[in-house]
Design a protein around this motif. Structure first.
Motif, PDB file in Angstrom:
ATOM      1  N   CYS A  39       0.817  -1.209   0.000  1.00  0.00           N
ATOM      2  CA  CYS A  39       0.000   0.000   0.000  1.00  0.00           C
ATOM      3  C   CYS A  39       0.853   1.263   0.000  1.00  0.00           C
ATOM      4  CB  CYS A  39      -0.918   0.038   1.234  1.00  0.00           C
ATOM      5  SG  CYS A  39      -2.145  -1.289   1.273  1.00  0.00           S
ATOM      6  N   ILE A  40       0.386   2.256  -0.745  1.00  0.00           N
ATOM      7  CA  ILE A  40       0.995   3.577  -0.763  1.00  0.00           C
ATOM      8  C   ILE A  40      -0.098   4.581  -0.438  1.00  0.00           C
ATOM      9  CG2 ILE A  40       2.176   5.315  -2.155  1.00  0.00           C
ATOM     10  CD1 ILE A  40       3.336   3.101  -3.855  1.00  0.00           C
ATOM     11  N   TYR A  41       0.093   5.351   0.644  1.00  0.00           N
ATOM     12  CA  TYR A  41      -0.887   6.335   1.071  1.00  0.00           C
ATOM     13  C   TYR A  41      -0.246   7.717   1.080  1.00  0.00           C
ATOM     14  CZ  TYR A  41      -3.629   2.269   2.408  1.00  0.00           C
ATOM     15  OH  TYR A  41      -4.331   1.088   2.384  1.00  0.00           O
ATOM     16  N   CYS A  42      -0.897   8.628   0.392  1.00  0.00           N
ATOM     17  CA  CYS A  42      -0.309   9.936   0.116  1.00  0.00           C
ATOM     18  C   CYS A  42      -1.152  11.047   0.746  1.00  0.00           C
ATOM     19  CB  CYS A  42      -0.242  10.113  -1.405  1.00  0.00           C
ATOM     20  SG  CYS A  42       0.607  11.581  -1.967  1.00  0.00           S
ATOM     21  N   VAL A  43      -0.491  12.093   1.216  1.00  0.00           N
ATOM     22  CA  VAL A  43      -1.167  13.344   1.567  1.00  0.00           C
ATOM     23  C   VAL A  43      -1.045  14.211   0.319  1.00  0.00           C
ATOM     24  CG1 VAL A  43      -1.318  15.297   3.144  1.00  0.00           C
ATOM     25  CG2 VAL A  43      -0.442  13.095   3.962  1.00  0.00           C
ATOM     26  N   VAL A  44      -2.148  14.412  -0.387  1.00  0.00           N
ATOM     27  CA  VAL A  44      -2.080  15.020  -1.720  1.00  0.00           C
ATOM     28  C   VAL A  44      -2.107  16.560  -1.604  1.00  0.00           C
ATOM     29  CG1 VAL A  44      -2.875  13.049  -3.055  1.00  0.00           C
ATOM     30  CG2 VAL A  44      -4.557  14.539  -2.012  1.00  0.00           C
ATOM     31  N   ASP A  45      -0.964  17.109  -1.206  1.00  0.00           N
ATOM     32  CA  ASP A  45      -0.894  18.553  -0.976  1.00  0.00           C
ATOM     33  C   ASP A  45      -0.985  19.362  -2.265  1.00  0.00           C
ATOM     34  OD1 ASP A  45       1.594  17.536  -1.699  1.00  0.00           O
ATOM     35  OD2 ASP A  45       2.708  18.511  -0.081  1.00  0.00           O
ATOM     36  N   LEU A  46      -0.539  18.813  -3.396  1.00  0.00           N
ATOM     37  CA  LEU A  46      -0.688  19.539  -4.658  1.00  0.00           C
ATOM     38  C   LEU A  46      -2.161  19.670  -5.037  1.00  0.00           C
ATOM     39  CD1 LEU A  46       2.217  17.986  -6.808  1.00  0.00           C
ATOM     40  CD2 LEU A  46       2.193  20.203  -5.635  1.00  0.00           C
ATOM     41  N   PHE A  82       3.593   9.346   2.596  1.00  0.00           N
ATOM     42  CA  PHE A  82       4.378  10.516   2.202  1.00  0.00           C
ATOM     43  C   PHE A  82       3.453  11.613   1.699  1.00  0.00           C
ATOM     44  CE2 PHE A  82       3.394   8.536  -1.726  1.00  0.00           C
ATOM     45  CZ  PHE A  82       3.557   9.452  -2.743  1.00  0.00           C
ATOM     46  N   ASN A  83       3.999  12.809   1.498  1.00  0.00           N
ATOM     47  CA  ASN A  83       3.214  13.881   0.889  1.00  0.00           C
ATOM     48  C   ASN A  83       3.638  14.054  -0.560  1.00  0.00           C
ATOM     49  OD1 ASN A  83       5.565  15.004   2.398  1.00  0.00           O
ATOM     50  ND2 ASN A  83       4.986  16.915   1.359  1.00  0.00           N
ATOM     51  N   GLN A  84       2.643  14.263  -1.392  1.00  0.00           N
ATOM     52  CA  GLN A  84       2.746  14.249  -2.841  1.00  0.00           C
ATOM     53  C   GLN A  84       3.861  15.136  -3.403  1.00  0.00           C
ATOM     54  OE1 GLN A  84      -0.723  16.117  -4.354  1.00  0.00           O
ATOM     55  NE2 GLN A  84      -0.839  14.895  -6.224  1.00  0.00           N
ATOM     56  N   SER A  85       4.024  16.347  -2.866  1.00  0.00           N
ATOM     57  CA  SER A  85       4.973  17.296  -3.443  1.00  0.00           C
ATOM     58  C   SER A  85       6.422  16.870  -3.251  1.00  0.00           C
ATOM     59  CB  SER A  85       4.753  18.693  -2.847  1.00  0.00           C
ATOM     60  OG  SER A  85       4.953  18.689  -1.441  1.00  0.00           O
ATOM     61  N   ARG A  86       6.674  15.871  -2.384  1.00  0.00           N
ATOM     62  CA  ARG A  86       8.042  15.365  -2.206  1.00  0.00           C
ATOM     63  C   ARG A  86       8.516  14.572  -3.427  1.00  0.00           C
ATOM     64  NH1 ARG A  86      10.255  15.353   3.039  1.00  0.00           N
ATOM     65  NH2 ARG A  86       8.733  16.003   4.621  1.00  0.00           N
ATOM     66  N   ALA A 136      -2.254  10.504 -12.508  1.00  0.00           N
ATOM     67  CA  ALA A 136      -0.804  10.393 -12.361  1.00  0.00           C
ATOM     68  C   ALA A 136      -0.430   9.842 -10.987  1.00  0.00           C
ATOM     69  CB  ALA A 136      -0.151  11.755 -12.582  1.00  0.00           C
ATOM     70  N   ASP A 137      -1.144  10.274  -9.946  1.00  0.00           N
ATOM     71  CA  ASP A 137      -0.888   9.765  -8.596  1.00  0.00           C
ATOM     72  C   ASP A 137      -0.979   8.240  -8.573  1.00  0.00           C
ATOM     73  OD1 ASP A 137      -0.799  12.409  -7.711  1.00  0.00           O
ATOM     74  OD2 ASP A 137      -2.889  12.409  -7.065  1.00  0.00           O
ATOM     75  N   ILE A 138      -2.006   7.721  -9.208  1.00  0.00           N
ATOM     76  CA  ILE A 138      -2.285   6.278  -9.178  1.00  0.00           C
ATOM     77  C   ILE A 138      -1.329   5.518 -10.094  1.00  0.00           C
ATOM     78  CG2 ILE A 138      -4.021   4.536  -9.769  1.00  0.00           C
ATOM     79  CD1 ILE A 138      -6.135   6.807  -9.113  1.00  0.00           C
ATOM     80  N   LEU A 139      -1.189   6.017 -11.323  1.00  0.00           N
ATOM     81  CA  LEU A 139      -0.469   5.256 -12.339  1.00  0.00           C
ATOM     82  C   LEU A 139       1.039   5.406 -12.237  1.00  0.00           C
ATOM     83  CD1 LEU A 139      -2.866   5.860 -15.348  1.00  0.00           C
ATOM     84  CD2 LEU A 139      -2.703   3.830 -13.892  1.00  0.00           C
ATOM     85  N   LEU A 140       1.503   6.428 -11.516  1.00  0.00           N
ATOM     86  CA  LEU A 140       2.940   6.574 -11.296  1.00  0.00           C
ATOM     87  C   LEU A 140       3.504   5.337 -10.601  1.00  0.00           C
ATOM     88  CD1 LEU A 140       5.430   8.428 -11.463  1.00  0.00           C
ATOM     89  CD2 LEU A 140       4.715   9.454  -9.289  1.00  0.00           C
ATOM     90  N   TYR A 141       2.671   4.696  -9.783  1.00  0.00           N
ATOM     91  CA  TYR A 141       3.089   3.487  -9.061  1.00  0.00           C
ATOM     92  C   TYR A 141       2.483   2.235  -9.701  1.00  0.00           C
ATOM     93  CZ  TYR A 141       4.366   7.278  -6.073  1.00  0.00           C
ATOM     94  OH  TYR A 141       4.910   8.460  -5.616  1.00  0.00           O
ATOM     95  N   ARG A 142       1.811   2.439 -10.832  1.00  0.00           N
ATOM     96  CA  ARG A 142       1.137   1.355 -11.548  1.00  0.00           C
ATOM     97  C   ARG A 142       0.249   0.565 -10.581  1.00  0.00           C
ATOM     98  NH1 ARG A 142       5.874  -1.296 -15.069  1.00  0.00           N
ATOM     99  NH2 ARG A 142       4.274  -1.814 -16.608  1.00  0.00           N
ATOM    100  N   ALA A 143      -0.510   1.336  -9.789  1.00  0.00           N
ATOM    101  CA  ALA A 143      -1.399   0.738  -8.792  1.00  0.00           C
ATOM    102  C   ALA A 143      -2.531  -0.015  -9.474  1.00  0.00           C
ATOM    103  CB  ALA A 143      -1.960   1.819  -7.873  1.00  0.00           C
ATOM    104  N   THR A 144      -2.934  -1.111  -8.881  1.00  0.00           N
ATOM    105  CA  THR A 144      -3.995  -1.943  -9.442  1.00  0.00           C
ATOM    106  C   THR A 144      -5.334  -1.734  -8.753  1.00  0.00           C
ATOM    107  OG1 THR A 144      -3.363  -3.752  -7.961  1.00  0.00           O
ATOM    108  CG2 THR A 144      -2.378  -3.729 -10.177  1.00  0.00           C
ATOM    109  N   HIS A 145      -5.316  -1.187  -7.515  1.00  0.00           N
ATOM    110  CA  HIS A 145      -6.551  -1.001  -6.750  1.00  0.00           C
ATOM    111  C   HIS A 145      -6.520   0.334  -6.017  1.00  0.00           C
ATOM    112  CE1 HIS A 145      -6.471  -5.371  -7.366  1.00  0.00           C
ATOM    113  NE2 HIS A 145      -7.786  -5.293  -7.301  1.00  0.00           N
ATOM    114  N   VAL A 146      -7.692   0.980  -5.970  1.00  0.00           N
ATOM    115  CA  VAL A 146      -7.804   2.285  -5.326  1.00  0.00           C
ATOM    116  C   VAL A 146      -9.051   2.296  -4.448  1.00  0.00           C
ATOM    117  CG1 VAL A 146      -7.937   4.779  -5.663  1.00  0.00           C
ATOM    118  CG2 VAL A 146      -6.737   3.364  -7.342  1.00  0.00           C
ATOM    119  N   PRO A 147      -8.898   2.409  -3.111  1.00  0.00           N
ATOM    120  CA  PRO A 147     -10.080   2.555  -2.257  1.00  0.00           C
ATOM    121  C   PRO A 147     -10.637   3.963  -2.406  1.00  0.00           C
ATOM    122  CG  PRO A 147      -8.065   2.611  -0.936  1.00  0.00           C
ATOM    123  CD  PRO A 147      -7.635   2.353  -2.350  1.00  0.00           C
TER     124      PRO A 147
END
Length: 355
Positions: A39-46, A82-86, A136-147
């Protein structure tokens, strides 16, 4: 060819206080998912800049969301937090997707219509392109599932459209480089670089409604603080808000089907069900025929029991911003390594010269 490795991605904007709806609809599920998926969980500050360009203190708000993640049970050793802008590759891939996506797709987004209102010409370009950055947030990691909640499902469908168009537009190059991955799209098995991410929408209260109006979603932006239970609320405030929650004059029904035309009753029963891990039918077996004056105190006690420890842990974690920053920094480094790998291949596919 190989298949995509299962990976979950999701994010929360650092705008306003997180509330019960965020916890039941997102954070509680995030915690459960980290035990069975990468799992990758982001604080989407952008993303937050599309709502409010000038923030009073964006850094503090970002730390606050991260503290809520940790207090709810997310483990930075199990999940990447992590936070997105990093990770600048989010914005870089979003630009490429801006060139893949069509303006007509963006104009059809319900959330853009709602937020832009009648004066669309005065809306920011960022608000219009919001779904492209989300893709881009999702596909940058080639994620397969999004809650996701119901309100974000349309954006995820657009993410799939962007992925499919990219895969189709660059199919020859992807095949030449030998980096395509098999996937199922409808009844057809195809190959592509980006996956068709699937939504994860389940549970008894994926959409928690306002305590003041059962037809509206509980929201951080509602001007009435009584409309929501914030994760930062203490026990007395939680009890007060539930006591003041809008209801109708009828007793609770014996059958869950009878809740359909009673939005406030349905909402409170749904909240109880989600907090207790039961179904609405289970709740009505116990409380059917009883007045809200009997039901609300029990719901308040349950909410305080469940949310009280999270509130205390949030306060403890927030008091140590250096620790929160270290979690976000470590997560950013781990996310950045994955993002760099993806973008190196995207550059090759698109033909961008960077060697």
């Amino acid at each position: 060819m190989s298949e995509f490795k299962q990976l979950v991605f999701s994010g929360v904007q650092p705008t306003g206080n997180l509330h019960l709806g965020n916890y039941l609809g997102a954070l509680q599920k995030f915690v459960a998912l980290q035990d069975v998926h990468e799992c990758i969980y982001c604080v989407v500050d952008l993303h937050s800049l599309t709502a409010t360009l000038v923030h009073e203190d964006l850094a503090t708000q970002t730390r606050g969301i991260a503290a809520a993640y940790l207090a709810s049970g997310l483990d930075p050793k199990k999940s990447i937090i992590f936070n997105q802008s990093r990770v600048p590759q989010h914005a870089e891939l979003a630009w490429i997707f801006n060139c893949v996506a069509r303006i007509g797709w963006m104009n059809r987004m319900t959330q853009f219509k709602d937020k832009a209102g009648k004066d669309r010409e005065n809306a920011s370009l960022g608000l219009l392109a919001y779904p492209s950055l989300m893709a881009a947030d999702i596909l940058l990691y080639r994620a397969t599932h999004v809650p996701v909640g119901d309100d974000q499902k349309q954006h995820l469908e657009l993410t799939r459209d962007i992925a499919q168009k990219f895969n189709n537009d660059f199919s020859a190059k992807i095949a030449e480089l030998g980096i395509g991955v098999d996937m199922q799209v409808g009844d057809e098995k195809v190959s592509g670089f980006f996956p068709m991410a699937e939504p994860l929408i389940d549970g008894p209260a994926t959409r928690v409604m306002s305590l003041r109006d059962g037809t509206k979603k509980m929201s951080k932006s509602d001007p009435s603080d009584l409309s929501r239970i914030n994760l930062s609320d203490d026990a007395d405030t939680i009890a007060k808000k539930i006591r003041k929650a809008k209801t109708d004059p009828l007793p609770l029904p014996d059958n869950a089907d009878e809740l359909k035309d009673r939005p406030e009753a349905q909402n409170l029963v749904g909240i109880y069900a989600a907090l207790s891990g039961q179904t609405s039918a289970d709740i009505l077996k116990e409380f059917g025929g009883r007045q809200f004056s009997d039901f609300k105190p029990v719901l308040a006690d349950l909410a305080v029991t469940k949310l009280g420890p999270i509130n205390g842990e949030m306060r403890r974690i927030s008091a140590d911003p250096a620790y929160v920053d270290s979690v976000l920094r470590d997560g950013g480094e781990r996310a950045g390594a994955k993002a760099e790998e993806t973008m190196k291949m995207v550059h090759e596919i698109v033909g961008l010269l960077n060697n």
